[in-house]
Design a protein around this motif. Structure first.
Motif, PDB file in Angstrom:
ATOM      1  N   UNK A  96      35.196  43.217  39.191  1.00  0.00           N
ATOM      2  CA  UNK A  96      35.863  43.099  37.890  1.00  0.00           C
ATOM      3  C   UNK A  96      35.549  41.744  37.248  1.00  0.00           C
ATOM      4  N   UNK A  97      35.543  40.691  38.036  1.00  0.00           N
ATOM      5  CA  UNK A  97      35.169  39.367  37.521  1.00  0.00           C
ATOM      6  C   UNK A  97      33.726  39.402  37.014  1.00  0.00           C
ATOM      7  N   UNK A  98      32.832  40.035  37.768  1.00  0.00           N
ATOM      8  CA  UNK A  98      31.426  40.175  37.372  1.00  0.00           C
ATOM      9  C   UNK A  98      31.338  40.927  36.034  1.00  0.00           C
ATOM     10  N   UNK A  99      32.075  42.006  35.907  1.00  0.00           N
ATOM     11  CA  UNK A  99      32.051  42.789  34.665  1.00  0.00           C
ATOM     12  C   UNK A  99      32.529  41.945  33.487  1.00  0.00           C
ATOM     13  N   UNK A 100      33.610  41.201  33.670  1.00  0.00           N
ATOM     14  CA  UNK A 100      34.118  40.339  32.600  1.00  0.00           C
ATOM     15  C   UNK A 100      33.124  39.238  32.259  1.00  0.00           C
ATOM     16  N   UNK A 101      32.492  38.668  33.283  1.00  0.00           N
ATOM     17  CA  UNK A 101      31.461  37.645  33.074  1.00  0.00           C
ATOM     18  C   UNK A 101      30.325  38.214  32.225  1.00  0.00           C
ATOM     19  N   UNK A 102      29.872  39.422  32.571  1.00  0.00           N
ATOM     20  CA  UNK A 102      28.792  40.056  31.814  1.00  0.00           C
ATOM     21  C   UNK A 102      29.215  40.355  30.382  1.00  0.00           C
ATOM     22  N   UNK A 103      30.431  40.808  30.209  1.00  0.00           N
ATOM     23  CA  UNK A 103      30.925  41.125  28.870  1.00  0.00           C
ATOM     24  C   UNK A 103      30.865  39.879  27.987  1.00  0.00           C
ATOM     25  N   UNK A 104      31.300  38.746  28.513  1.00  0.00           N
ATOM     26  CA  UNK A 104      31.230  37.491  27.762  1.00  0.00           C
ATOM     27  C   UNK A 104      29.787  37.045  27.561  1.00  0.00           C
ATOM     28  N   UNK A 105      28.971  37.198  28.583  1.00  0.00           N
ATOM     29  CA  UNK A 105      27.570  36.773  28.519  1.00  0.00           C
ATOM     30  C   UNK A 105      26.808  37.563  27.455  1.00  0.00           C
ATOM     31  N   UNK A 106      27.068  38.851  27.375  1.00  0.00           N
ATOM     32  CA  UNK A 106      26.368  39.723  26.425  1.00  0.00           C
ATOM     33  C   UNK A 106      26.670  39.333  24.982  1.00  0.00           C
ATOM     34  N   UNK A 107      27.845  38.780  24.729  1.00  0.00           N
ATOM     35  CA  UNK A 107      28.182  38.337  23.367  1.00  0.00           C
ATOM     36  C   UNK A 107      27.206  37.282  22.882  1.00  0.00           C
ATOM     37  N   UNK A 108      26.746  36.416  23.789  1.00  0.00           N
ATOM     38  CA  UNK A 108      25.829  35.337  23.441  1.00  0.00           C
ATOM     39  C   UNK A 108      24.369  35.695  23.686  1.00  0.00           C
TER      40      UNK A 108
END
Length: 110
Positions: A71-83
């Motif tokens: 879940x932390x990985x998914x949230x990290x990716x979600x934020x990363x994809x924004x940039x």
């Protein structure tokens, strides 16, 4: 080729542990060495390793089966994809989402 894989069910997860899983039991992302190098050069894996206390490294295998870390990985990716909305990060997001949904894990074979 390097690849990242997610077993689609518990049986496939058990088979993967013994290198017996069929390709139809896995969701996979194949990466060239250049793509893997770019992920390392960009610092993506360094940040992920730090956040999740894991060791994704070239010529190493790593797995994430802890649901909290997924879940932390998914949230990290979600934020990363924004940039950085590159396809590879979206593909990783899809794989992590499957791992969470199927309650299996994500495996890095580098």
């Amino acid at each position: 080729m390097k690849f990242i894989t997610v077993p689609i069910n518990e049986e496939a997860l058990n088979k993967l542990m013994y290198d017996k899983a069929d390709s139809n039991e896995l969701s996979e992302l194949l990466l060239s060495q250049q793509e893997v190098n770019e992920l390392f050069i960009s610092g993506f894996f360094d940040r992920l390793n730090l956040i999740l206390d894991i060791n994704i490294d070239d010529f190493e295998d790593e797995e994430i089966t802890d649901m909290r870390k997924l879940i932390i990985f998914k949230n990290f990716l979600q934020d990363h994809i924004k940039n950085d909305p590159q396809k590879i990060y979206q593909d990783l997001y899809r794989l992590v989402s499957i791992a969470i949904e199927k309650e299996t894990g994500i495996f890095f074979f580098f």
